[in-house]
Design a protein around this motif. Structure first.
Motif, short mmCIF file in Angstrom:
data_model
loop_
_atom_site.label_atom_id
_atom_site.label_comp_id
_atom_site.label_asym_id
_atom_site.label_seq_id
_atom_site.Cartn_x
_atom_site.Cartn_y
_atom_site.Cartn_z
N TYR A 31 -9.75 -9.02 1.77
CA TYR A 31 -8.91 -9.78 2.63
C TYR A 31 -9.31 -10.54 3.75
N GLY A 32 -10.51 -10.37 4.28
CA GLY A 32 -11.01 -10.85 5.27
C GLY A 32 -11.82 -11.99 5.20
N SER A 33 -11.97 -12.45 3.79
CA SER A 33 -12.71 -13.51 3.48
C SER A 33 -12.03 -14.76 2.75
N ILE A 34 -12.46 -16.11 2.93
CA ILE A 34 -11.59 -17.14 2.27
C ILE A 34 -13.02 -17.77 1.58
N SER A 35 -12.42 -18.13 0.29
CA SER A 35 -13.52 -18.97 -0.47
C SER A 35 -12.62 -20.27 -0.94
N TYR A 36 -13.39 -21.53 -0.79
CA TYR A 36 -12.91 -22.49 -1.12
C TYR A 36 -13.22 -23.29 -2.58
N SER A 37 -12.53 -23.81 -3.25
CA SER A 37 -12.86 -24.43 -4.50
C SER A 37 -13.83 -25.36 -4.04
N GLY A 38 -14.73 -25.49 -5.28
CA GLY A 38 -15.98 -26.47 -5.32
C GLY A 38 -15.60 -27.71 -6.23
N ILE A 39 -16.59 -28.66 -5.99
CA ILE A 39 -16.49 -29.78 -6.77
C ILE A 39 -16.35 -29.52 -8.40
N MET A 40 -17.16 -28.48 -8.68
CA MET A 40 -16.93 -28.19 -10.40
C MET A 40 -15.61 -27.77 -10.70
N GLU A 41 -14.88 -26.92 -10.00
CA GLU A 41 -13.47 -26.55 -10.06
C GLU A 41 -12.74 -27.61 -10.17
N ALA A 42 -12.80 -28.42 -9.37
CA ALA A 42 -11.73 -29.87 -9.19
C ALA A 42 -11.95 -30.58 -10.41
N ILE A 43 -13.12 -30.71 -11.01
CA ILE A 43 -13.73 -31.47 -12.08
C ILE A 43 -12.89 -30.78 -13.41
N SER A 44 -12.93 -29.58 -13.47
CA SER A 44 -12.46 -28.54 -14.38
C SER A 44 -10.85 -28.84 -14.66
N ALA A 45 -10.33 -28.73 -13.36
CA ALA A 45 -9.14 -28.95 -13.20
C ALA A 45 -8.22 -30.19 -13.51
N ILE A 46 -9.15 -31.38 -13.28
CA ILE A 46 -8.72 -32.75 -13.71
C ILE A 46 -8.96 -32.88 -15.31
N GLN A 47 -9.99 -32.22 -15.77
CA GLN A 47 -10.21 -32.15 -17.12
C GLN A 47 -8.89 -31.37 -17.89
N GLN A 48 -8.71 -30.44 -17.44
CA GLN A 48 -7.56 -29.55 -18.10
C GLN A 48 -6.15 -30.20 -18.00
N PHE A 49 -5.76 -30.76 -16.84
CA PHE A 49 -4.63 -31.18 -16.66
C PHE A 49 -4.50 -32.72 -17.17
N LEU A 55 -5.02 -34.67 -7.25
CA LEU A 55 -6.19 -34.21 -6.48
C LEU A 55 -5.77 -34.17 -5.20
N VAL A 56 -5.75 -33.33 -4.41
CA VAL A 56 -5.35 -33.35 -2.63
C VAL A 56 -6.70 -32.63 -2.11
N LYS A 57 -6.99 -33.23 -0.84
CA LYS A 57 -8.17 -32.52 -0.11
C LYS A 57 -7.51 -32.25 1.06
N ARG A 58 -7.79 -31.04 1.56
CA ARG A 58 -7.11 -30.71 2.72
C ARG A 58 -8.21 -30.49 3.98
N ASP A 59 -7.81 -30.60 5.20
CA ASP A 59 -8.70 -30.30 6.04
C ASP A 59 -8.57 -28.96 6.75
N PHE A 60 -9.23 -27.97 6.58
CA PHE A 60 -8.83 -26.65 7.01
C PHE A 60 -9.66 -26.30 8.33
N ALA A 61 -9.82 -27.11 9.44
CA ALA A 61 -10.67 -27.00 10.61
C ALA A 61 -10.12 -25.83 11.22
N SER A 62 -8.51 -25.69 11.17
CA SER A 62 -7.87 -24.59 11.84
C SER A 62 -7.40 -23.41 10.92
N ALA A 63 -8.20 -23.25 9.99
CA ALA A 63 -8.10 -22.18 9.00
C ALA A 63 -7.92 -20.71 9.36
N PHE A 64 -8.64 -20.69 10.76
CA PHE A 64 -8.40 -19.34 11.32
C PHE A 64 -7.07 -18.91 11.78
#
Length: 80
Positions: A31-49, A55-64
């Motif tokens: 629960y103390g770690s965060i993993s972000y989607s990579g480009i391959m996951e984005a490509i896979s989602a676009i192909q699937q849907f 497709l939305v890109k977010r800036d998580f500079a304040s993710a803490f």
């Protein structure tokens, strides 16, 4: 320090380290770690849907600051 020169308040809820009485001692490590989607996951989602997907890109500079806290634990943080 913040970029504007003011001080940042830090709440270290895992102190003292490895102490069973610290607030964070019962939280599993996963629960103390965060993993972000990579480009391959984005490509896979676009192909699937298909072409109707968005497709939305977010800036998580304040993710803490985006850490879920149980309503039962909020009084322990003294922030609310």
């Amino acid at each position: 320090m913040k970029s504007d020169g003011t001080k940042r308040r830090i709440h270290h809820l895992s102190y003292p380290p490895n102490d069973a009485n610290s607030i964070n001692c019962g939280i599993p490590e996963l629960y103390g770690s965060i993993s972000y989607s990579g480009i391959m996951e984005a490509i896979s989602a676009i192909q699937q849907f298909g072409n109707s997907s968005s497709l939305v890109k977010r800036d998580f500079a304040s993710a803490f600051g985006h850490i879920p806290v149980s309503a039962l634990d909020m009084p322990l943080l003294s922030l609310y």
